[in-house]
Design a protein around this motif. Structure first.
Motif, PDB file in Angstrom:
ATOM      1  N   ASP A   1       0.831  -1.202   0.000  1.00 35.05           N
ATOM      2  CA  ASP A   1       0.000   0.000   0.000  1.00 35.05           C
ATOM      3  C   ASP A   1       0.868   1.255   0.000  1.00 35.05           C
ATOM      4  OD1 ASP A   1      -2.622  -1.087   0.000  1.00 35.05           O
ATOM      5  OD2 ASP A   1      -2.364  -1.638   2.097  1.00 35.05           O
ATOM      6  N   SER A   2       1.896   1.240   0.855  1.00 34.09           N
ATOM      7  CA  SER A   2       2.804   2.381   0.962  1.00 34.09           C
ATOM      8  C   SER A   2       4.185   1.856   1.326  1.00 34.09           C
ATOM      9  CB  SER A   2       2.330   3.369   2.023  1.00 34.09           C
ATOM     10  OG  SER A   2       3.223   4.466   2.133  1.00 34.09           O
ATOM     11  N   ILE A   3       5.185   2.428   0.690  1.00 32.71           N
ATOM     12  CA  ILE A   3       6.564   1.977   0.897  1.00 32.71           C
ATOM     13  C   ILE A   3       7.484   3.151   0.603  1.00 32.71           C
ATOM     14  CG2 ILE A   3       6.922   1.215  -1.474  1.00 32.71           C
ATOM     15  CD1 ILE A   3       8.393  -1.200  -0.474  1.00 32.71           C
ATOM     16  N   GLU A   4       8.653   3.151   1.200  1.00 32.97           N
ATOM     17  CA  GLU A   4       9.593   4.236   0.885  1.00 32.97           C
ATOM     18  C   GLU A   4       9.986   4.173  -0.589  1.00 32.97           C
ATOM     19  OE1 GLU A   4      12.979   4.436   3.409  1.00 32.97           O
ATOM     20  OE2 GLU A   4      11.835   5.112   5.161  1.00 32.97           O
ATOM     21  N   SER A   5      10.465   3.016  -1.046  1.00 28.27           N
ATOM     22  CA  SER A   5      10.923   2.864  -2.423  1.00 28.27           C
ATOM     23  C   SER A   5      10.947   1.385  -2.783  1.00 28.27           C
ATOM     24  CB  SER A   5      12.331   3.460  -2.576  1.00 28.27           C
ATOM     25  OG  SER A   5      12.966   2.998  -3.754  1.00 28.27           O
ATOM     26  N   THR A   6      10.252   1.002  -3.840  1.00 26.78           N
ATOM     27  CA  THR A   6      10.303  -0.390  -4.288  1.00 26.78           C
ATOM     28  C   THR A   6      11.726  -0.761  -4.691  1.00 26.78           C
ATOM     29  OG1 THR A   6       9.742   0.212  -6.585  1.00 26.78           O
ATOM     30  CG2 THR A   6       7.917  -0.387  -5.117  1.00 26.78           C
ATOM     31  N   HIS A   7      12.459   0.196  -5.254  1.00 27.34           N
ATOM     32  CA  HIS A   7      13.813  -0.081  -5.725  1.00 27.34           C
ATOM     33  C   HIS A   7      14.751  -0.381  -4.558  1.00 27.34           C
ATOM     34  CE1 HIS A   7      17.008  -0.145  -8.648  1.00 27.34           C
ATOM     35  NE2 HIS A   7      17.694   0.766  -7.973  1.00 27.34           N
ATOM     36  N   SER A   8      14.688   0.429  -3.523  1.00 28.76           N
ATOM     37  CA  SER A   8      15.565   0.217  -2.364  1.00 28.76           C
ATOM     38  C   SER A   8      15.263  -1.112  -1.688  1.00 28.76           C
ATOM     39  CB  SER A   8      15.402   1.366  -1.369  1.00 28.76           C
ATOM     40  OG  SER A   8      15.789   2.594  -1.944  1.00 28.76           O
ATOM     41  N   LEU A   9      13.969  -1.441  -1.544  1.00 28.63           N
ATOM     42  CA  LEU A   9      13.601  -2.688  -0.902  1.00 28.63           C
ATOM     43  C   LEU A   9      14.036  -3.884  -1.731  1.00 28.63           C
ATOM     44  CD1 LEU A   9      12.136  -4.032   1.495  1.00 28.63           C
ATOM     45  CD2 LEU A   9      10.068  -4.028   0.080  1.00 28.63           C
ATOM     46  N   MET A  10      13.845  -3.825  -3.042  1.00 33.30           N
ATOM     47  CA  MET A  10      14.214  -4.956  -3.880  1.00 33.30           C
ATOM     48  C   MET A  10      15.720  -5.176  -3.859  1.00 33.30           C
ATOM     49  SD  MET A  10      13.194  -6.004  -7.766  1.00 33.30           S
ATOM     50  CE  MET A  10      11.714  -6.848  -7.162  1.00 33.30           C
ATOM     51  N   LYS A  11      16.507  -4.111  -3.917  1.00 36.50           N
ATOM     52  CA  LYS A  11      17.967  -4.269  -3.870  1.00 36.50           C
ATOM     53  C   LYS A  11      18.385  -4.981  -2.591  1.00 36.50           C
ATOM     54  CE  LYS A  11      19.523  -0.115  -4.388  1.00 36.50           C
ATOM     55  NZ  LYS A  11      20.602   0.894  -4.431  1.00 36.50           N
ATOM     56  N   ALA A  12      17.818  -4.555  -1.469  1.00 35.93           N
ATOM     57  CA  ALA A  12      18.196  -5.136  -0.181  1.00 35.93           C
ATOM     58  C   ALA A  12      17.798  -6.603  -0.088  1.00 35.93           C
ATOM     59  CB  ALA A  12      17.560  -4.335   0.950  1.00 35.93           C
ATOM     60  N   ARG A  13      16.577  -6.925  -0.504  1.00 41.61           N
ATOM     61  CA  ARG A  13      16.101  -8.304  -0.379  1.00 41.61           C
ATOM     62  C   ARG A  13      16.777  -9.232  -1.389  1.00 41.61           C
ATOM     63  NH1 ARG A  13       9.638  -8.137   1.280  1.00 41.61           N
ATOM     64  NH2 ARG A  13       9.955  -6.987   3.233  1.00 41.61           N
ATOM     65  N   ALA A  14      17.097  -8.693  -2.582  1.00 37.08           N
ATOM     66  CA  ALA A  14      17.797  -9.511  -3.573  1.00 37.08           C
ATOM     67  C   ALA A  14      19.210  -9.829  -3.096  1.00 37.08           C
ATOM     68  CB  ALA A  14      17.831  -8.792  -4.917  1.00 37.08           C
ATOM     69  N   ALA A  15      19.900  -8.833  -2.569  1.00 32.59           N
ATOM     70  CA  ALA A  15      21.267  -9.041  -2.089  1.00 32.59           C
ATOM     71  C   ALA A  15      21.309 -10.006  -0.913  1.00 32.59           C
ATOM     72  CB  ALA A  15      21.887  -7.704  -1.692  1.00 32.59           C
ATOM     73  N   ALA A  16      20.232 -10.052  -0.136  1.00 30.25           N
ATOM     74  CA  ALA A  16      20.158 -10.967   1.005  1.00 30.25           C
ATOM     75  C   ALA A  16      19.682 -12.362   0.603  1.00 30.25           C
ATOM     76  CB  ALA A  16      19.223 -10.391   2.071  1.00 30.25           C
ATOM     77  N   GLY A  17      19.337 -12.550  -0.667  1.00 27.47           N
ATOM     78  CA  GLY A  17      18.869 -13.842  -1.137  1.00 27.47           C
ATOM     79  C   GLY A  17      17.457 -14.172  -0.705  1.00 27.47           C
ATOM     80  N   GLU A  18      16.662 -13.161  -0.404  1.00 29.16           N
ATOM     81  CA  GLU A  18      15.315 -13.368   0.130  1.00 29.16           C
ATOM     82  C   GLU A  18      14.241 -13.459  -0.951  1.00 29.16           C
ATOM     83  OE1 GLU A  18      16.226 -10.950   4.311  1.00 29.16           O
ATOM     84  OE2 GLU A  18      14.816 -10.127   2.849  1.00 29.16           O
ATOM     85  N   ILE A  19      14.572 -13.112  -2.180  1.00 28.50           N
ATOM     86  CA  ILE A  19      13.599 -13.182  -3.268  1.00 28.50           C
ATOM     87  C   ILE A  19      14.235 -13.859  -4.472  1.00 28.50           C
ATOM     88  CG2 ILE A  19      12.193 -11.198  -2.568  1.00 28.50           C
ATOM     89  CD1 ILE A  19      13.736  -9.492  -4.564  1.00 28.50           C
ATOM     90  N   GLU A  20      13.401 -14.465  -5.296  1.00 27.84           N
ATOM     91  CA  GLU A  20      13.898 -15.176  -6.467  1.00 27.84           C
ATOM     92  C   GLU A  20      13.899 -14.265  -7.696  1.00 27.84           C
ATOM     93  OE1 GLU A  20      10.864 -17.925  -8.377  1.00 27.84           O
ATOM     94  OE2 GLU A  20       9.993 -17.730  -6.357  1.00 27.84           O
ATOM     95  N   PRO A  21      14.759 -14.558  -8.682  1.00 29.68           N
ATOM     96  CA  PRO A  21      14.737 -13.788  -9.928  1.00 29.68           C
ATOM     97  C   PRO A  21      13.354 -13.817 -10.561  1.00 29.68           C
ATOM     98  CG  PRO A  21      16.682 -15.167  -9.829  1.00 29.68           C
ATOM     99  CD  PRO A  21      15.808 -15.585  -8.673  1.00 29.68           C
ATOM    100  N   GLY A  22      12.958 -12.693 -11.118  1.00 29.39           N
ATOM    101  CA  GLY A  22      11.641 -12.574 -11.725  1.00 29.39           C
ATOM    102  C   GLY A  22      10.599 -11.979 -10.811  1.00 29.39           C
TER     103      GLY A  22
ATOM    104  N   TYR B   1      23.905  -8.502  -6.698  1.00 28.58           N
ATOM    105  CA  TYR B   1      24.493  -9.838  -6.652  1.00 28.58           C
ATOM    106  C   TYR B   1      23.833 -10.616  -5.521  1.00 28.58           C
ATOM    107  CZ  TYR B   1      28.022  -8.271  -9.946  1.00 28.58           C
ATOM    108  OH  TYR B   1      28.659  -7.802 -11.069  1.00 28.58           O
ATOM    109  N   ALA B   2      23.164 -11.688  -5.895  1.00 30.39           N
ATOM    110  CA  ALA B   2      22.423 -12.494  -4.916  1.00 30.39           C
ATOM    111  C   ALA B   2      23.168 -13.793  -4.650  1.00 30.39           C
ATOM    112  CB  ALA B   2      21.028 -12.792  -5.447  1.00 30.39           C
ATOM    113  N   PRO B   3      23.052 -14.332  -3.451  1.00 30.80           N
ATOM    114  CA  PRO B   3      23.659 -15.632  -3.164  1.00 30.80           C
ATOM    115  C   PRO B   3      23.094 -16.706  -4.093  1.00 30.80           C
ATOM    116  CG  PRO B   3      22.886 -14.557  -1.154  1.00 30.80           C
ATOM    117  CD  PRO B   3      22.338 -13.768  -2.295  1.00 30.80           C
ATOM    118  N   SER B   4      23.918 -17.696  -4.393  1.00 28.31           N
ATOM    119  CA  SER B   4      23.459 -18.802  -5.239  1.00 28.31           C
ATOM    120  C   SER B   4      23.918 -20.123  -4.643  1.00 28.31           C
ATOM    121  CB  SER B   4      24.007 -18.652  -6.666  1.00 28.31           C
ATOM    122  OG  SER B   4      25.411 -18.850  -6.674  1.00 28.31           O
ATOM    123  N   ALA B   5      23.356 -21.208  -5.147  1.00 29.02           N
ATOM    124  CA  ALA B   5      23.692 -22.537  -4.623  1.00 29.02           C
ATOM    125  C   ALA B   5      25.148 -22.886  -4.883  1.00 29.02           C
ATOM    126  CB  ALA B   5      22.769 -23.578  -5.264  1.00 29.02           C
TER     127      ALA B   5
END
Length: 290
Positions: free
Chosen positions: A25-46, A148-152
């Motif tokens: 509903d409301s967020i500071e920035s979708t871009h900032s959140l996605m960068k952080a979660r992707a780098a932490a390996g919390e979300i999948e590509p796509g 850069y996200a963690p990988s297997a």
């Protein structure tokens, strides 16, 4: 596309393939959140993030992206780089801009065919490298960064966090304080756009376009840009400034500016630019002011 839309939280969306979409509903920035979660390996590509409003939305060089609630589209997609050389990653945003511009142009054509479009606004085009304009007024911006996200395998895997802001149903008056030419799809088409359906189409078309990009490279989109272009032969200014903000945008503080003539967009997506000092440069990364 011009039908009444559902409540934001009822939207049915997905990312690329089977990847999920997350609505905020409301967020500071979708871009900032996605960068952080992707780098932490919390979300999948796509994965797709979509916000109904942003409290700290921004574009390139931290320029403010005004994000009123319930009117526009603010989203990020995590684009896997499988099959795309890292050196070609900047071309992904050019493919995205041209793909989106063709969708917007089809909306404009439909509205004009119904006699509802605004005939005074001019045509939709892409200003190199990836800003989408109608006439000379911007209504869609794209911001992309490698993450850069963690990988297997243990080696970090690169992907692109691509943020997109589209002025859909807001009014150009909402952006008057920015001091630059801005418009909206509603102003262009003369009617309200169903944001859910528009986003569904944009994501589907982008996924298909990136599949074609992996197979054929950037050349088909360079050809599309030239068909849509209104800037080849025009005067412009190339601005290289890694610290440009709303505050120093006009002063040029910290920027390298070169004024001249836009000669062409080349087969690799770079800009051929003839400077007023007589030199001709191939520009791979910069802002272009018209």
């Amino acid at each position: 596309m011009f039908s009444k839309e559902r409540t934001f939280n009822d939207w049915k969306l997905g990312g690329f393939g089977s990847a999920p979409a997350f609505l905020f509903d409301s967020i500071e920035s979708t871009h900032s959140l996605m960068k952080a979660r992707a780098a932490a390996g919390e979300i999948e590509p796509g994965t797709l993030f979509v916000a109904d409003t942003q409290t700290a939305g921004h574009g390139r060089h931290e320029r403010t992206w005004v994000s009123p609630a319930g009117q526009n589209l603010y989203f990020n997609i995590l684009i896997p780089l499988d099959g795309i050389p890292l050196a070609s990653a900047p071309q992904v945003t050019q493919v995205a801009a041209l793909t989106f511009a063709e969708v917007f142009k089809s909306l404009q054509d439909d509205a004009n065919a119904q006699g509802l479009g605004n005939q005074r606004v001019g045509k939709i085009t892409v200003k190199w490298p990836n800003d989408i304009l109608c006439g000379k007024s911007k209504f869609c911006g794209i911001l992309a960064e490698i993450v850069y996200a963690p990988s297997a395998s243990g080696a970090p895997k690169p992907a692109i966090s691509m943020g997109v802001g589209i002025n859909v149903n807001s009014s150009p008056l909402d952006y008057a304080h920015l001091g630059r030419a801005v418009t909206t799809l509603k102003e262009i088409c003369g009617q309200t756009i169903n944001r859910e359906k528009l986003l569904q189409m944009l994501i589907a078309n982008l996924e298909r376009a990136l599949g074609q990009f992996r197979a054929f490279g950037i050349r088909p989109w360079v050809a599309a840009w030239k068909r849509m272009d209104q800037f080849i032969g025009a005067r412009g200014t190339i601005v290289v400034n890694n610290h440009c903000t709303d505050q120093n945008r006009n002063s040029g503080a910290g920027a390298i500016k070169k004024t001249g003539t836009i000669l062409d967009m080349q087969d690799d997506g770079s800009l051929l630019f003839k400077c007023d000092d007589g030199t001709t440069e191939t520009v791979y990364s910069a802002d272009l002011e018209i």
